[in-house]
Design a protein around this motif. Structure first.
Motif, PDB file in Angstrom:
ATOM      1  N   LYS A   1       0.838  -1.201   0.000  1.00  0.00           N
ATOM      2  CA  LYS A   1       0.000   0.000   0.000  1.00  0.00           C
ATOM      3  C   LYS A   1       0.876   1.256   0.000  1.00  0.00           C
ATOM      4  O   LYS A   1       0.596   2.208  -0.734  1.00  0.00           O
ATOM      5  N   ASP A   2       1.942   1.266   0.793  1.00  0.00           N
ATOM      6  CA  ASP A   2       2.852   2.412   0.838  1.00  0.00           C
ATOM      7  C   ASP A   2       3.523   2.624  -0.520  1.00  0.00           C
ATOM      8  O   ASP A   2       3.623   3.749  -1.012  1.00  0.00           O
ATOM      9  N   VAL A   3       3.983   1.542  -1.133  1.00  0.00           N
ATOM     10  CA  VAL A   3       4.644   1.633  -2.433  1.00  0.00           C
ATOM     11  C   VAL A   3       3.659   2.126  -3.485  1.00  0.00           C
ATOM     12  O   VAL A   3       3.979   3.004  -4.296  1.00  0.00           O
ATOM     13  N   HIS A   4       2.440   1.598  -3.448  1.00  0.00           N
ATOM     14  CA  HIS A   4       1.406   2.034  -4.399  1.00  0.00           C
ATOM     15  C   HIS A   4       1.127   3.522  -4.266  1.00  0.00           C
ATOM     16  O   HIS A   4       1.052   4.243  -5.259  1.00  0.00           O
ATOM     17  N   GLU A   5       0.964   3.996  -3.039  1.00  0.00           N
ATOM     18  CA  GLU A   5       0.684   5.417  -2.822  1.00  0.00           C
ATOM     19  C   GLU A   5       1.805   6.302  -3.345  1.00  0.00           C
ATOM     20  O   GLU A   5       1.558   7.358  -3.933  1.00  0.00           O
ATOM     21  N   GLN A   6       3.058   5.887  -3.160  1.00  0.00           N
ATOM     22  CA  GLN A   6       4.200   6.660  -3.664  1.00  0.00           C
ATOM     23  C   GLN A   6       4.180   6.718  -5.194  1.00  0.00           C
ATOM     24  O   GLN A   6       4.436   7.762  -5.783  1.00  0.00           O
ATOM     25  N   LEU A   7       3.925   5.595  -5.837  1.00  0.00           N
ATOM     26  CA  LEU A   7       3.908   5.562  -7.296  1.00  0.00           C
ATOM     27  C   LEU A   7       2.772   6.407  -7.866  1.00  0.00           C
ATOM     28  O   LEU A   7       2.953   7.124  -8.849  1.00  0.00           O
ATOM     29  N   VAL A   8       1.601   6.348  -7.247  1.00  0.00           N
ATOM     30  CA  VAL A   8       0.475   7.154  -7.706  1.00  0.00           C
ATOM     31  C   VAL A   8       0.772   8.639  -7.502  1.00  0.00           C
ATOM     32  O   VAL A   8       0.469   9.470  -8.359  1.00  0.00           O
ATOM     33  N   ALA A   9       1.417   8.981  -6.379  1.00  0.00           N
ATOM     34  CA  ALA A   9       1.778  10.377  -6.120  1.00  0.00           C
ATOM     35  C   ALA A   9       2.777  10.888  -7.149  1.00  0.00           C
ATOM     36  O   ALA A   9       2.796  12.084  -7.463  1.00  0.00           O
ATOM     37  N   GLN A  10       3.605   9.996  -7.693  1.00  0.00           N
ATOM     38  CA  GLN A  10       4.572  10.394  -8.710  1.00  0.00           C
ATOM     39  C   GLN A  10       3.970  10.369 -10.117  1.00  0.00           C
ATOM     40  O   GLN A  10       4.664  10.654 -11.090  1.00  0.00           O
ATOM     41  N   GLY A  11       2.689   9.994 -10.236  1.00  0.00           N
ATOM     42  CA  GLY A  11       2.000  10.069 -11.522  1.00  0.00           C
ATOM     43  C   GLY A  11       1.960   8.787 -12.324  1.00  0.00           C
ATOM     44  O   GLY A  11       1.705   8.824 -13.524  1.00  0.00           O
ATOM     45  N   TYR A  12       2.185   7.629 -11.704  1.00  0.00           N
ATOM     46  CA  TYR A  12       2.118   6.356 -12.427  1.00  0.00           C
ATOM     47  C   TYR A  12       0.755   5.712 -12.179  1.00  0.00           C
ATOM     48  O   TYR A  12       0.396   5.442 -11.044  1.00  0.00           O
ATOM     49  N   PRO A  13      -0.013   5.459 -13.239  1.00  0.00           N
ATOM     50  CA  PRO A  13      -1.384   4.940 -13.083  1.00  0.00           C
ATOM     51  C   PRO A  13      -1.409   3.426 -12.872  1.00  0.00           C
ATOM     52  O   PRO A  13      -1.632   2.665 -13.803  1.00  0.00           O
ATOM     53  N   ILE A  14      -1.168   2.989 -11.649  1.00  0.00           N
ATOM     54  CA  ILE A  14      -1.210   1.556 -11.366  1.00  0.00           C
ATOM     55  C   ILE A  14      -2.214   1.296 -10.250  1.00  0.00           C
ATOM     56  O   ILE A  14      -2.623   2.207  -9.534  1.00  0.00           O
ATOM     57  N   GLU A  15      -2.579   0.033 -10.115  1.00  0.00           N
ATOM     58  CA  GLU A  15      -3.473  -0.374  -9.042  1.00  0.00           C
ATOM     59  C   GLU A  15      -2.659  -1.045  -7.942  1.00  0.00           C
ATOM     60  O   GLU A  15      -1.561  -1.533  -8.174  1.00  0.00           O
ATOM     61  N   ARG A  16      -3.222  -1.070  -6.753  1.00  0.00           N
ATOM     62  CA  ARG A  16      -2.498  -1.624  -5.607  1.00  0.00           C
ATOM     63  C   ARG A  16      -2.165  -3.097  -5.796  1.00  0.00           C
ATOM     64  O   ARG A  16      -1.099  -3.562  -5.417  1.00  0.00           O
ATOM     65  N   LYS A  17      -3.073  -3.841  -6.414  1.00  0.00           N
ATOM     66  CA  LYS A  17      -2.828  -5.279  -6.570  1.00  0.00           C
ATOM     67  C   LYS A  17      -1.756  -5.591  -7.604  1.00  0.00           C
ATOM     68  O   LYS A  17      -1.331  -6.730  -7.726  1.00  0.00           O
ATOM     69  N   GLN A  18      -1.291  -4.592  -8.329  1.00  0.00           N
ATOM     70  CA  GLN A  18      -0.207  -4.805  -9.281  1.00  0.00           C
ATOM     71  C   GLN A  18       1.156  -4.814  -8.592  1.00  0.00           C
ATOM     72  O   GLN A  18       2.138  -5.252  -9.181  1.00  0.00           O
TER      73      GLN A  18
END
Length: 143
Positions: free
Chosen positions: A96-113
């Motif tokens: 969840k932490d990694v997902h939130e960082q990637l989304v904040a940097q503008g990468y459109p991914i889902e948490r389950k990825q």
């Protein structure tokens, strides 16, 4: 029960595949979530007609995900956490932490990825697997 998949599913197959599933799984899970349609004669003919379009879209999506994978492999995600004795973290770094960082940097991914076998509990640089597409997987550096 025979169904035609409308989306790629890891445990069943790719979009457009004709698969045989148990009746309850098809009726209670796949059909209500629009992950599949019944394999009637009309739907099978329509699938054959649309197959070239489906293949073109899948190739384009794979190409887009490969471009995103190159960008993700070039970055490093950093987290600041409190550390105890022997470089052990108080708490942990989860998917969840990694997902939130990637989304904040503008990468459109889902948490389950974001695939992490277990949360990170030690200080250091770790590699986390991000599965963007069934054929495109990238290693992300987490510090």
């Amino acid at each position: 029960m025979k169904v035609i998949l409308t989306k790629d599913l890891d445990n069943l197959g790719r979009a457009g595949a004709l698969v045989d599933v148990k009746t309850g799984y098809g009726r209670n899970y796949l059909l209500p979530r629009n992950l599949a349609v019944l394999a009637t004669a009309k739907n099978i003919r329509q699938l054959e007609h649309q197959k070239s379009g489906i293949l073109a879209r899948a190739a384009k999506e794979k190409q887009n995900m490969a471009a995103i994978a190159q960008k993700i492999s070039a970055i490093e995600v950093k987290f600041t956490r409190k550390v105890g004795d022997q470089n052990k973290l108080f708490g942990s770094v989860t998917s969840k932490d990694v997902h939130e960082q990637l989304v904040a940097q503008g990468y459109p991914i889902e948490r389950k990825q974001v695939h992490m076998p277990e949360p990170l509990k030690e200080v250091g640089t770790h590699e986390v697997e991000v599965k963007l597409h069934p054929e495109v997987t990238v290693k992300l550096k987490v510090r």
